[in-house]
Design a protein around this motif. Structure first.
Motif, PDB file in Angstrom:
ATOM      1  N   LEU A  75       0.634   6.992   6.291  1.00 54.75           N
ATOM      2  CA  LEU A  75       0.915   6.333   5.026  1.00 54.75           C
ATOM      3  C   LEU A  75       0.021   6.873   3.916  1.00 54.75           C
ATOM      4  CD1 LEU A  75       2.376   3.951   3.532  1.00 54.75           C
ATOM      5  CD2 LEU A  75       0.398   2.550   4.138  1.00 54.75           C
ATOM      6  N   TYR A  76      -1.174   7.314   4.276  1.00 52.99           N
ATOM      7  CA  TYR A  76      -2.161   7.729   3.285  1.00 52.99           C
ATOM      8  C   TYR A  76      -2.224   9.250   3.116  1.00 52.99           C
ATOM      9  CZ  TYR A  76      -3.450   2.957   4.429  1.00 52.99           C
ATOM     10  OH  TYR A  76      -3.408   1.615   4.662  1.00 52.99           O
ATOM     11  N   ASP A  77      -1.322   9.959   3.776  1.00 50.54           N
ATOM     12  CA  ASP A  77      -1.304  11.418   3.660  1.00 50.54           C
ATOM     13  C   ASP A  77      -0.466  11.859   2.467  1.00 50.54           C
ATOM     14  OD1 ASP A  77      -2.973  12.013   5.767  1.00 50.54           O
ATOM     15  OD2 ASP A  77      -1.351  12.040   7.234  1.00 50.54           O
ATOM     16  N   THR A  78      -0.821  11.388   1.296  1.00 56.14           N
ATOM     17  CA  THR A  78      -0.069  11.745   0.096  1.00 56.14           C
ATOM     18  C   THR A  78      -1.032  12.206  -0.980  1.00 56.14           C
ATOM     19  OG1 THR A  78      -0.174   9.528  -0.896  1.00 56.14           O
ATOM     20  CG2 THR A  78       1.658   9.972   0.621  1.00 56.14           C
ATOM     21  N   GLU A  79      -0.585  13.125  -1.798  1.00 54.82           N
ATOM     22  CA  GLU A  79      -1.412  13.605  -2.905  1.00 54.82           C
ATOM     23  C   GLU A  79      -1.712  12.502  -3.931  1.00 54.82           C
ATOM     24  OE1 GLU A  79       0.125  17.115  -4.649  1.00 54.82           O
ATOM     25  OE2 GLU A  79       0.103  18.280  -2.782  1.00 54.82           O
ATOM     26  N   ASP A  96      -9.541   2.731  16.457  1.00 51.62           N
ATOM     27  CA  ASP A  96     -10.347   3.954  16.431  1.00 51.62           C
ATOM     28  C   ASP A  96      -9.809   4.940  15.407  1.00 51.62           C
ATOM     29  OD1 ASP A  96     -11.491   2.718  18.601  1.00 51.62           O
ATOM     30  OD2 ASP A  96     -10.448   3.964  20.067  1.00 51.62           O
ATOM     31  N   ARG A  97      -8.526   5.209  15.497  1.00 49.74           N
ATOM     32  CA  ARG A  97      -7.920   6.217  14.627  1.00 49.74           C
ATOM     33  C   ARG A  97      -7.979   5.787  13.160  1.00 49.74           C
ATOM     34  NH1 ARG A  97      -2.474   5.829  17.608  1.00 49.74           N
ATOM     35  NH2 ARG A  97      -1.667   6.767  15.694  1.00 49.74           N
ATOM     36  N   PHE A  98      -7.819   4.497  12.941  1.00 50.72           N
ATOM     37  CA  PHE A  98      -7.827   4.000  11.574  1.00 50.72           C
ATOM     38  C   PHE A  98      -9.181   4.218  10.919  1.00 50.72           C
ATOM     39  CE2 PHE A  98      -8.381   0.491   8.514  1.00 50.72           C
ATOM     40  CZ  PHE A  98      -7.299   0.727   7.688  1.00 50.72           C
ATOM     41  N   TRP A  99     -10.258   3.868  11.615  1.00 43.99           N
ATOM     42  CA  TRP A  99     -11.591   4.026  11.034  1.00 43.99           C
ATOM     43  C   TRP A  99     -11.905   5.496  10.768  1.00 43.99           C
ATOM     44  CZ3 TRP A  99     -15.170   0.955   8.939  1.00 43.99           C
ATOM     45  CH2 TRP A  99     -15.046  -0.430   9.115  1.00 43.99           C
ATOM     46  N   GLN A 100     -11.621   6.351  11.726  1.00 44.41           N
ATOM     47  CA  GLN A 100     -11.988   7.756  11.575  1.00 44.41           C
ATOM     48  C   GLN A 100     -11.036   8.494  10.635  1.00 44.41           C
ATOM     49  OE1 GLN A 100     -14.866   8.898  13.200  1.00 44.41           O
ATOM     50  NE2 GLN A 100     -14.662  10.586  11.766  1.00 44.41           N
ATOM     51  N   ASP A 101      -9.721   8.287  10.835  1.00 41.39           N
ATOM     52  CA  ASP A 101      -8.735   9.071  10.094  1.00 41.39           C
ATOM     53  C   ASP A 101      -8.460   8.533   8.693  1.00 41.39           C
ATOM     54  OD1 ASP A 101      -8.546  10.573  12.357  1.00 41.39           O
ATOM     55  OD2 ASP A 101      -6.680   9.671  13.054  1.00 41.39           O
ATOM     56  N   VAL A 102      -8.522   7.207   8.555  1.00 41.07           N
ATOM     57  CA  VAL A 102      -8.182   6.617   7.262  1.00 41.07           C
ATOM     58  C   VAL A 102      -9.430   6.249   6.470  1.00 41.07           C
ATOM     59  CG1 VAL A 102      -7.007   4.718   6.088  1.00 41.07           C
ATOM     60  CG2 VAL A 102      -5.971   5.759   8.108  1.00 41.07           C
ATOM     61  N   VAL A 103     -10.267   5.376   7.038  1.00 38.01           N
ATOM     62  CA  VAL A 103     -11.421   4.870   6.291  1.00 38.01           C
ATOM     63  C   VAL A 103     -12.367   6.004   5.922  1.00 38.01           C
ATOM     64  CG1 VAL A 103     -13.389   3.300   6.318  1.00 38.01           C
ATOM     65  CG2 VAL A 103     -11.232   2.613   7.384  1.00 38.01           C
ATOM     66  N   LEU A 104     -12.718   6.833   6.897  1.00 36.73           N
ATOM     67  CA  LEU A 104     -13.677   7.901   6.620  1.00 36.73           C
ATOM     68  C   LEU A 104     -13.035   9.107   5.951  1.00 36.73           C
ATOM     69  CD1 LEU A 104     -15.642   6.203   8.308  1.00 36.73           C
ATOM     70  CD2 LEU A 104     -16.467   8.326   9.325  1.00 36.73           C
ATOM     71  N   GLN A 105     -11.998   9.675   6.590  1.00 33.00           N
ATOM     72  CA  GLN A 105     -11.459  10.956   6.119  1.00 33.00           C
ATOM     73  C   GLN A 105     -10.593  10.823   4.866  1.00 33.00           C
ATOM     74  OE1 GLN A 105      -9.587  13.233   9.237  1.00 33.00           O
ATOM     75  NE2 GLN A 105     -11.180  12.731  10.722  1.00 33.00           N
ATOM     76  N   ALA A 122      -5.479  11.412  -5.061  1.00 35.19           N
ATOM     77  CA  ALA A 122      -5.892  11.463  -6.464  1.00 35.19           C
ATOM     78  C   ALA A 122      -6.416  10.106  -6.923  1.00 35.19           C
ATOM     79  CB  ALA A 122      -4.713  11.899  -7.326  1.00 35.19           C
ATOM     80  N   LEU A 123      -5.762   9.037  -6.489  1.00 36.95           N
ATOM     81  CA  LEU A 123      -6.192   7.690  -6.862  1.00 36.95           C
ATOM     82  C   LEU A 123      -7.602   7.412  -6.360  1.00 36.95           C
ATOM     83  CD1 LEU A 123      -4.094   4.452  -6.561  1.00 36.95           C
ATOM     84  CD2 LEU A 123      -6.356   4.554  -5.557  1.00 36.95           C
ATOM     85  N   VAL A 124      -7.852   7.710  -5.076  1.00 35.81           N
ATOM     86  CA  VAL A 124      -9.155   7.443  -4.473  1.00 35.81           C
ATOM     87  C   VAL A 124     -10.247   8.287  -5.118  1.00 35.81           C
ATOM     88  CG1 VAL A 124     -10.482   7.616  -2.333  1.00 35.81           C
ATOM     89  CG2 VAL A 124      -8.164   6.688  -2.286  1.00 35.81           C
ATOM     90  N   SER A 125      -9.933   9.507  -5.465  1.00 38.03           N
ATOM     91  CA  SER A 125     -10.945  10.425  -6.001  1.00 38.03           C
ATOM     92  C   SER A 125     -11.508   9.969  -7.345  1.00 38.03           C
ATOM     93  CB  SER A 125     -10.361  11.828  -6.137  1.00 38.03           C
ATOM     94  OG  SER A 125      -9.369  11.859  -7.155  1.00 38.03           O
ATOM     95  N   LEU A 139       0.822  -1.208   0.000  1.00 31.65           N
ATOM     96  CA  LEU A 139       0.000   0.000   0.000  1.00 31.65           C
ATOM     97  C   LEU A 139       0.855   1.256   0.000  1.00 31.65           C
ATOM     98  CD1 LEU A 139      -2.756  -1.148   2.520  1.00 31.65           C
ATOM     99  CD2 LEU A 139      -2.966  -0.905   0.050  1.00 31.65           C
ATOM    100  N   GLY A 140       2.013   1.194   0.663  1.00 27.81           N
ATOM    101  CA  GLY A 140       2.908   2.342   0.668  1.00 27.81           C
ATOM    102  C   GLY A 140       3.449   2.650  -0.716  1.00 27.81           C
ATOM    103  N   SER A 141       3.768   1.602  -1.472  1.00 26.68           N
ATOM    104  CA  SER A 141       4.254   1.813  -2.839  1.00 26.68           C
ATOM    105  C   SER A 141       3.194   2.469  -3.704  1.00 26.68           C
ATOM    106  CB  SER A 141       4.666   0.470  -3.450  1.00 26.68           C
ATOM    107  OG  SER A 141       5.800  -0.064  -2.792  1.00 26.68           O
ATOM    108  N   ILE A 142       1.941   2.047  -3.511  1.00 27.91           N
ATOM    109  CA  ILE A 142       0.847   2.621  -4.288  1.00 27.91           C
ATOM    110  C   ILE A 142       0.582   4.066  -3.867  1.00 27.91           C
ATOM    111  CG2 ILE A 142      -1.626   2.433  -4.778  1.00 27.91           C
ATOM    112  CD1 ILE A 142      -1.298  -0.615  -4.338  1.00 27.91           C
ATOM    113  N   ALA A 143       0.573   4.304  -2.549  1.00 25.07           N
ATOM    114  CA  ALA A 143       0.228   5.629  -2.032  1.00 25.07           C
ATOM    115  C   ALA A 143       1.284   6.681  -2.346  1.00 25.07           C
ATOM    116  CB  ALA A 143       0.013   5.554  -0.515  1.00 25.07           C
ATOM    117  N   HIS A 144       2.531   6.260  -2.514  1.00 24.53           N
ATOM    118  CA  HIS A 144       3.606   7.229  -2.738  1.00 24.53           C
ATOM    119  C   HIS A 144       4.081   7.271  -4.183  1.00 24.53           C
ATOM    120  CE1 HIS A 144       3.762   6.863   1.663  1.00 24.53           C
ATOM    121  NE2 HIS A 144       4.299   8.067   1.637  1.00 24.53           N
TER     122      HIS A 144
END
Length: 412
Positions: A180-184, A220-229, A188-191, A152-157
């Motif tokens: 890991l998911y705080d990358t442009e 907790d942090r994963f669901w709110q910060d990653v899955v949702l946001q 862009a991929l998810v959008s 996932l890191g290779s994909i995200a970066h």
């Protein structure tokens, strides 16, 4: 063989060959069959966690004449059992380390697969293997977590876009730090996604009860910060969404669907193991955010699946009236989901052909030790729940008389 057979005819012949091994043999028959069958051989690439399979993926990605035909890449876990059983102390074996490096480098080059439409990452491990989960940023990761981090890191970066990617599926997704998911590139991929399937896993099953993680941990942090946001909030073009959890998920993990946008194109929605809880009810109502999220898409949803979802009770005996009953939920869905034509509701993952309505658990209770415990339904609610569901079934069936309507588990 006859000469000058049109390539289109050879392609039709090739498409009737079911086995990939036979297609590979067909490629060796002649140059013409090689040209006709090559796009089919490499249209779907299935990768296992072995050095040979990982190297094959790397070779395909780095060969432009082959990579241009790839439409789907599916990562599978069949050899993970062997790797983990060799590794009772959860340390990585030398062989597995090599596989990780090869896969990490290969997935960093997905932009070299110009027509890649579907990416399916299945990290599922056998249930008999107990996976050690990281609990903080400095914890030593398990082999499976390390593999996910690398892939996932290779994909995200990857700074290069994946313009054709429309479908992303992640199974047995383990929670870890959102940085890991705080990358442009990842945003862009998810959008651009049109279909998103997420299966999030945390093994806390104990004697038929589910223990909730301690608030503030990764879960907790994963669901709110990653899955949702960082995932759902960005995927505004979604037409199909599947979100399932290995354990009940709801207010105790601070999950707030009210912060998500309404997806204007969403036609299919599947939710698994979500809990209707009063602390997540919409302000001034007793409608939980998760239910409100569903009904917000009433003008577009045609398919809805609710798997193993429950409603929380205030006491173990069901003496206190619940803040919401399933009858109220079904009534609300019948009123708001005006385009729904396919419905699939399951309360029990073990399905059979008998009528098990009276045996299924549709409500649960959170005890003092933060365990979710399945309990009997509230008094006087069973018949009303069933009547409301049957009315919803009728409403759905009437909109599409010849449709195959999903049934409540165990009901005729």
């Amino acid at each position: 063989m006859p000469k000058n057979i049109p390539l289109e005819t050879l392609s039709v012949i090739s498409r009737h060959v079911a086995s990939k091994k036979d297609l590979l043999r067909l490629r060796r028959v002649s140059k013409s069959f090689h040209s006709a069958s090559t796009p089919l051989v490499f249209e779907i690439v299935i990768v296992h966690e072995t050095k040979t399979s990982a190297r094959n993926l790397a070779h395909i990605i780095n060969t432009p004449g082959i990579a241009k035909y790839v439409r789907e890449i599916r990562l599978r876990d069949y050899d993970m059992k062997r790797h983990l059983r060799r590794n009772e102390a959860y340390g990585n074996t030398p062989e597995f380390e090599q596989v990780r490096v090869i896969l990490k480098n290969a997935f960093a080059l997905l932009h070299q697969v110009p027509a890649l439409k579907l990416l399916d990452l299945d990290f599922t491990v056998p249930t008999e293997i107990k996976e050690k989960m990281a609990t903080d940023d400095n914890a030593e990761p398990s082999p499976l977590l390390s593999l996910q981090w690398d892939v996932l890191g290779s994909i995200a970066h990857n700074p290069h876009p994946l313009p054709a990617l429309e479908i992303l599926s992640i199974s047995c997704w383990l929670p870890f730090a959102h940085k890991l998911y705080d990358t442009e590139p990842f945003a862009a991929l998810v959008s651009k996604l049109r279909r998103l399937h997420l299966g999030i896993t945390l093994n806390h099953a104990v004697d038929g009860m589910i223990q909730l993680p301690v608030p503030g941990q990764f879960w907790d942090r994963f669901w709110q910060d990653v899955v949702l946001q960082r995932m759902l909030a960005r995927a505004t073009k979604l037409e199909e969404l599947v979100v399932q959890s290995s354990t009940q998920i709801g207010a105790r993990t601070h999950l707030d669907f009210s912060k998500l946008p309404t997806f204007p194109h969403l036609t299919s929605l599947t939710l698994g193991n979500f809990v209707w809880e009063d602390s997540l009810a919409r302000y001034g109502t007793n409608v939980p955010h998760i239910e409100d999220f569903i009904t917000r898409h009433g003008s577009t949803l045609t398919t809805l699946a609710l798997h193993w979802c429950k409603i929380e009770l205030q006491d173990e005996e069901g003496e206190t009236p619940p803040f919401r009953t399933w009858a109220a939920v079904w009534d609300n869905l019948a009123e708001k989901l005006t385009r729904l034509t396919d419905l699939d509701v399951e309360f029990d993952p073990v399905a059979d052909d008998t009528d098990r309505w009276d045996e299924e658990d549709r409500y649960l209770w959170l005890d003092s030790d933060c365990y979710y415990v399945s309990v009997d339904e509230p008094k006087d609610s069973g018949s009303r729940d069933r009547q409301a569901f049957e009315a919803l079934e009728v409403a759905v069936r009437n909109r599409k008389p010849k449709a195959v309507i999903g049934k409540m588990v165990g009901r005729e």
